[in-house]
Design an enzyme around this catalytic site. Sequence first.
Site: not given
Ligand SMILES: Cc1cc2nc3c(=O)[nH]c(=O)nc-3n(C[C@H](O)[C@H](O)[C@H](O)COP(=O)(O)O)c2cc1C
Length: 385
Positions: A105, A173, A221, A329
């Site tokens: 990404q 961003y 995204r 997560r």
């Molecule tokens: C620790 C952490 C770091 C994240 N870093 C990014 C990232 O680098 N790029 C991004 O698009 N989303 C990032 N996200 C969002 C996740 O990709 C995802 O959209 C969000 O956690 C919801 O999905 P989940 O319910 O499966 O956790 C991050 C989420 C967490 C928890």
Amino acid sequence: MGNDLKAALFNPLQFASITARNRVVMAPMVTNFASSFDEVTDHQVAYYAERARGGVGTIVVEASPISTRGRISSHQIGSYDDRFIPGLTRLAGAIQDAGAVALLQLCHGGPKILTPAGIRTESVSPVAVREGDVPRALSVAEFRDVRRQFVLAAQRAQKAGFDGIELHAAHFYLLSASLSPYTNRRTDEYGGSVVNRTRLSCEVIEDIKSTLSPDYPVWVRIHACEALDPGLSLVEGRQVASILEAAGADAIHVSAYTLPINKKIKGTVNIRVGAMPLKDTPPGPFLDYAAAIKQAVNIPVIAVAKLDDWIIASRALVDGKCDMVALARQLLCDPYWARKVQSGLSNDIVHCKYCMTCHTAQQRGEAVRCAQNYNLFGKPIYKDT
Ligand SMILES: Cc1cc2nc3c(=O)[nH]c(=O)nc-3n(C[C@H](O)[C@H](O)[C@H](O)COP(=O)(O)O)c2cc1C
């Protein structure tokens, strides 16, 4: 019925020039596991390899800054210099050796960049997304530099062997700030209409495709919609997706900005809604948004957010709401989610409690931790094992 549902998750999917072995995607998560010089570390390679061995079909490696100014924290995986290519090569290889497609990404942090002394946040317009942090508006000439930095970063990803890239155009961003009417107040050709707000992202896609190859996969995204005034409406989100498809995007990964934010993150957030489901959020809060985007495009659509219940995830595929499901997560907590579902061991899955320990650490610039899994770099270690 159970087997049909499961088959939906484990059918291969072709996008652009490559095939993923199944429909399960590891969503990007900044881990802050890279070195202080933004280089990939051995334990970071081990972390991703374990999740590829856990059976996901595609891994979108965490947001990688395309320029030193574009960093959102230290210890991110850099893609802004050729010196990162050897580490990126090891990382892509480890993911692919374990059978998963490796995407990187690419991100410019825009209004959410690190601001050491002398550095101001930068965006498309001077609209703060963090308390008291009004960014400087970039000029059209500076947009050209940003476009060039995206292309160079994509070239490095390609040289390193990544199967493709994902543009981070969500979560406010830089590219996201351009798409949103909340953060984009420009009156030139980069502001106003949906077409104008999508221009920067389209140019980046077109530059990458024309420089690398039209076949090099580029996912994007985006937010399907934003609960802000003025925010991106779902109607506009569908238009954005369709414009990005016309510019050459190979898949749309559907996030949104409509959820209450984590109250543990204090003093950094202006906008009171977010993209991260909390403990009390019902499963799959963005699935209907993904379905709405899917009706607007002919390329694969990836759904994300609280999809750790495999029946809900599979049903979304069977119902045609999306083509792939992404988990973030849950894969920190249990890297073997996909393998366990596939082999009928779903009762053995250690489910994420959505306690936000990981996200809170990441937002503070610390290495990501999981409150349940004490070892993110190999076989999980749980409290009572
Ligand atoms: C620790 C952490 C770091 C994240 N870093 C990014 C990232 O680098 N790029 C991004 O698009 N989303 C990032 N996200 C969002 C996740 O990709 C995802 O959209 C969000 O956690 C919801 O999905 P989940 O319910 O499966 O956790 C991050 C989420 C967490 C928890």
